[in-house]
Design an enzyme around this catalytic site. Structure first.
Site, short mmCIF file in Angstrom:
data_model
loop_
_atom_site.label_atom_id
_atom_site.label_comp_id
_atom_site.label_asym_id
_atom_site.label_seq_id
_atom_site.Cartn_x
_atom_site.Cartn_y
_atom_site.Cartn_z
N HIS A 383 0.83 -1.21 0.00
CA HIS A 383 0.00 0.00 0.00
C HIS A 383 0.86 1.26 0.00
O HIS A 383 0.52 2.26 0.64
CB HIS A 383 -0.93 0.00 1.22
CG HIS A 383 -2.02 -1.03 1.14
ND1 HIS A 383 -3.16 -0.85 0.40
CD2 HIS A 383 -2.13 -2.25 1.73
CE1 HIS A 383 -3.93 -1.91 0.52
NE2 HIS A 383 -3.33 -2.78 1.31
N GLN A 408 -5.86 -4.35 -4.93
CA GLN A 408 -6.43 -3.13 -5.50
C GLN A 408 -5.86 -2.82 -6.88
O GLN A 408 -5.97 -1.68 -7.36
CB GLN A 408 -6.18 -1.95 -4.55
CG GLN A 408 -7.01 -1.98 -3.27
CD GLN A 408 -6.43 -2.92 -2.22
OE1 GLN A 408 -5.25 -3.25 -2.26
NE2 GLN A 408 -7.27 -3.36 -1.29
N ASP A 447 -0.44 -5.21 5.76
CA ASP A 447 -1.48 -6.05 5.16
C ASP A 447 -1.33 -6.12 3.65
O ASP A 447 -0.76 -5.25 3.01
CB ASP A 447 -2.86 -5.49 5.50
CG ASP A 447 -3.07 -4.07 5.00
OD1 ASP A 447 -2.14 -3.26 5.15
OD2 ASP A 447 -4.15 -3.76 4.45
N GLU A 448 -1.85 -7.20 3.10
CA GLU A 448 -2.09 -7.37 1.67
C GLU A 448 -0.85 -7.17 0.79
O GLU A 448 -0.92 -6.56 -0.28
CB GLU A 448 -3.22 -6.45 1.21
CG GLU A 448 -4.55 -6.77 1.87
CD GLU A 448 -5.69 -5.89 1.36
OE1 GLU A 448 -6.83 -6.39 1.33
OE2 GLU A 448 -5.45 -4.73 1.01
N VAL A 449 0.29 -7.68 1.23
CA VAL A 449 1.46 -7.68 0.36
C VAL A 449 1.25 -8.78 -0.68
O VAL A 449 1.06 -9.95 -0.32
CB VAL A 449 2.75 -7.93 1.16
CG1 VAL A 449 3.95 -8.08 0.23
CG2 VAL A 449 2.98 -6.78 2.13
#
Length: 647
Positions: A383, A408, A447-449
């Site tokens: 992010h 995303q 988060d969300e790597v």
């Protein structure tokens, strides 16, 4: 380098949008069991020929280019054009096609936003004027039998631990004399600001109608409130305890026959969980200081005590860092001719904002006066597109050939742990964060790597060889471990989303926000981490209230109305007591204050109930009545919550 203020940036005109008449866009949608098809019919309503044109729009869905359509994307921002370039003559239209998985578009908030058309010279507004999605579907009323139970005598939300009611009422003191300990003064200032009045201390303390006294035997946020015909007595041991008691006093104020009354009763109360939080995402869409101040007032009213401030993400960097002015000059703004393209419907014009050091100081002080700790979030290592684009010479590895795509839809948004610039960046940013935020916690995301990251980086391979790592995913733990030591040396505790625990490189005392569900809560508690429960299916306030296509919100985690949020415990039954609870309000769909209020209320009240009382779910009609009363009060202050009944 010249530094411009927020106001100067916002006054700059960097893009002229041609608006003599907007172009029209119609959408046709069809799906079967294998595929969804989205046709975009673009009509040139202008009296000029458009050459070398490109249609821009934001769509938070996984799509591919369809027949005769060329597409590129950055995050939610899509650029569409015919495979074979052709001019668009006045009165002509062109069809472009996108395809995706079944059920690609389920509700109105899934529709494309931020539409415009660009040519080599100009930018033109495009309006979506027609689509084939259903507008609404009736929802079942929450109480089909029409029953409405009355709230308990106190009506407090969250519910108090012990309430002893006595007979009678006493008038609300319009201008009472006050006798107050110093620790109670911030709470009284807040109470008076909420009421829009000013109270004075009497010459004789025995004549005071409102007495605030210290009882050192009470716990940190505990309070005791005694309302009788003679006086109002509020006791607490700390400033935070007085704030909680003041919130109850404000909620107990009832209007009857043109005057305000207080029920005579005695309240003995303290929280079940020590950490009760609300997270607001200010990166996807910027929220101004007035909105934040009101949000903190609402949090204080319902006894939430930590404001998790999500300040950075792929779409923007919102915190002024003096060491790197590029973060505010580049990373805080989106637009057609900005370094960061439009996202999430923000459109072609310059859009954004950031928080200066003075802004942060005001928010921190405002929160502290209400017994609220601000927890800043600087999201790493994923992010991070906004900061990477703002500082490419420091944070981008030109030799990194890693191929990945985030949830995303970004393929260039992860910090590289093998670059020395990454650590130089973190040192400077975290040092300023520690100076700006005096609270004990700094949230670093994690988060969300996406899978595939770092696999094509020679710098990361050298780091893995030097440290003896065998899995590239260990590099996230390596980076977080470095940041944790940096923060610990400055008296701060790292907090992360649940992915921060992967790789087992953080201290077991690291608070972890468990967001995917009950199983994650169980695993993290079993591993020994302090857990803050915020499961997406019932604590993400950006999810839609219902399946009604007209109801705004995301739906990847299902839907949740107030009853669903209330009935489900934040912790599974087999999990012992944990650190606390949190509601998360992500802002992908919240560009305005009105939309924020609609999504926040009433569902945040369920988190407040569980966090303070530690229980809920078994008396929905009574809780609903208290929630309706809370909504009536909020409406009286100009707040626009979602109604509990179908609209």
């Amino acid at each position: 380098m010249t530094t411009l203020s927020n106001e100067q940036y916002e006054s700059m005109s960097t893009l002229s949008i041609q608006k003599p008449e907007v172009l029209r866009l119609r959408l046709s949608y069809a799906e079967d069991k294998q595929q969804s098809r989205l046709e975009l019919h673009l009509e040139n309503t202008l009296d000029i020929e458009l050459r070398q044109w490109c249609l821009h729009l934001d769509l938070q869905r996984d799509v591919c280019a369809g027949t005769a359509t060329a597409m590129t994307r950055t995050g939610s921002h899509l650029r569409l054009s015919p495979v074979t370039p052709c001019p668009l003559l006045p009165g002509d239209d062109c069809r472009l096609q996108l395809t995706g998985a079944p059920r690609l578009l389920q509700r109105l908030s899934d529709l494309p936003g931020g539409c415009y058309l660009s040519t080599a010279e100009d930018v033109y507004e495009v309006q979506l004027q027609a689509h084939h999605l259903p507008l609404s579907r009736p929802e079942n009323p929450p109480n089909p039998d029409g029953s409405r139970e009355q709230p308990a005598r106190s009506g407090l939300l969250p519910a108090a631990r012990y309430v002893t009611a006595t007979d009678g009422w006493r008038p609300w003191p319009v201008a009472p004399g006050i006798s107050a300990a110093a620790a109670a003064l911030p709470a009284l200032d807040w109470l008076q600001s909420m009421l829009g009045c000013h109270w004075q201390s009497p010459d004789n303390g025995e004549q005071a109608e409102l007495v605030c006294a210290v009882d050192a035997t009470l716990a940190e946020e505990a309070y005791r409130l005694d309302i009788n015909g003679d006086r109002i007595l509020l006791e607490a041991a700390t400033a935070a305890g007085f704030c909680r008691g003041a919130a109850s006093l404000l909620q107990l104020r009832e209007g009857q026959s043109g005057e305000y009354l207080l029920p005579c009763l005695r309240v003995e109360d303290q929280p079940h969980y020590r950490y009760r939080a609300l997270m607001l995402d200010c990166a996807r869409h910027f929220h101004d200081l007035d909105t934040l101040f009101d949000l903190l007032d609402w949090m204080a009213l319902y006894k939430l005590n930590h404001f998790h401030w999500h300040l950075t993400d792929d779409e923007a960097w919102r915190l002024d860092i003096k060491a790197y002015p590029q973060l505010r000059e580049i990373g805080a703004w989106r637009g057609h001719r900005e370094v960061l393209p439009p996202q999430l419907g923000s459109g072609p014009e310059r859009y954004g904002g950031y928080y200066s050091h003075a802004d942060v100081a005001r928010v921190v002080d405002y929160a502290a006066a209400r017994g609220i700790t601000v927890v800043p979030e600087i999201d790493i290592p994923g992010h991070c597109r906004a900061c990477i684009e703002a500082l490419p010479g420091l944070l981008r590895d030109p030799d990194d050939r890693s191929a990945y795509c985030s949830v995303q839809f970004f393929d260039d948004n992860v910090l590289n742990p093998g670059l020395s610039g990454t650590y130089e960046f973190l040192d400077a940013v975290l040092a300023e964060v520690c100076e700006l935020f005096p609270g004990p916690y700094v949230h670093l995301g994690a988060d969300e790597v996406p899978a595939g990251v770092w696999l094509g980086s020679d710098a990361c391979r050298r780091l893995m060889l030097r440290e003896g790592y065998r899995d590239p995913r260990d590099l996230q733990g390596h980076l977080l471990g470095y940041a944790q030591r940096f923060l610990a040396a400055r008296g701060r505790t790292l907090v992360g989303w649940e992915e921060a625990a992967q790789g087992d490189k953080l201290d077991r005392g690291t608070p972890i926000c468990a967001w995917t569900g009950d199983e994650a809560v169980r695993q993290l508690v079993a591993a020994g981490y302090p857990v803050i429960s915020c499961p997406a299916p019932r604590a993400y306030l950006d999810v839609a209230w219902s399946d009604d296509p007209g109801e705004p919100g995301l739906h990847w985690a299902g839907t949740a109305d107030l009853e669903a949020c209330y009935r489900q415990s934040p912790f599974p039954a087999d999990v012992p007591n944990a650190m606390g609870v949190q509601a998360n309000l992500w802002s992908e769909l919240l560009p305005s204050r009105e939309q924020l209020e609609y999504m926040l209320f009433p569902r945040v009240l369920a988190t407040a109930e569980w966090g303070w009382s530690g229980q809920g779910g078994d008396n929905w009609p009574e809780f609903r009545a208290r929630a309706e009363r809370a909504l009536d009060y909020l409406r009286s202050r100009g707040v626009r919550p979602r109604p509990l009944d179908p609209v």
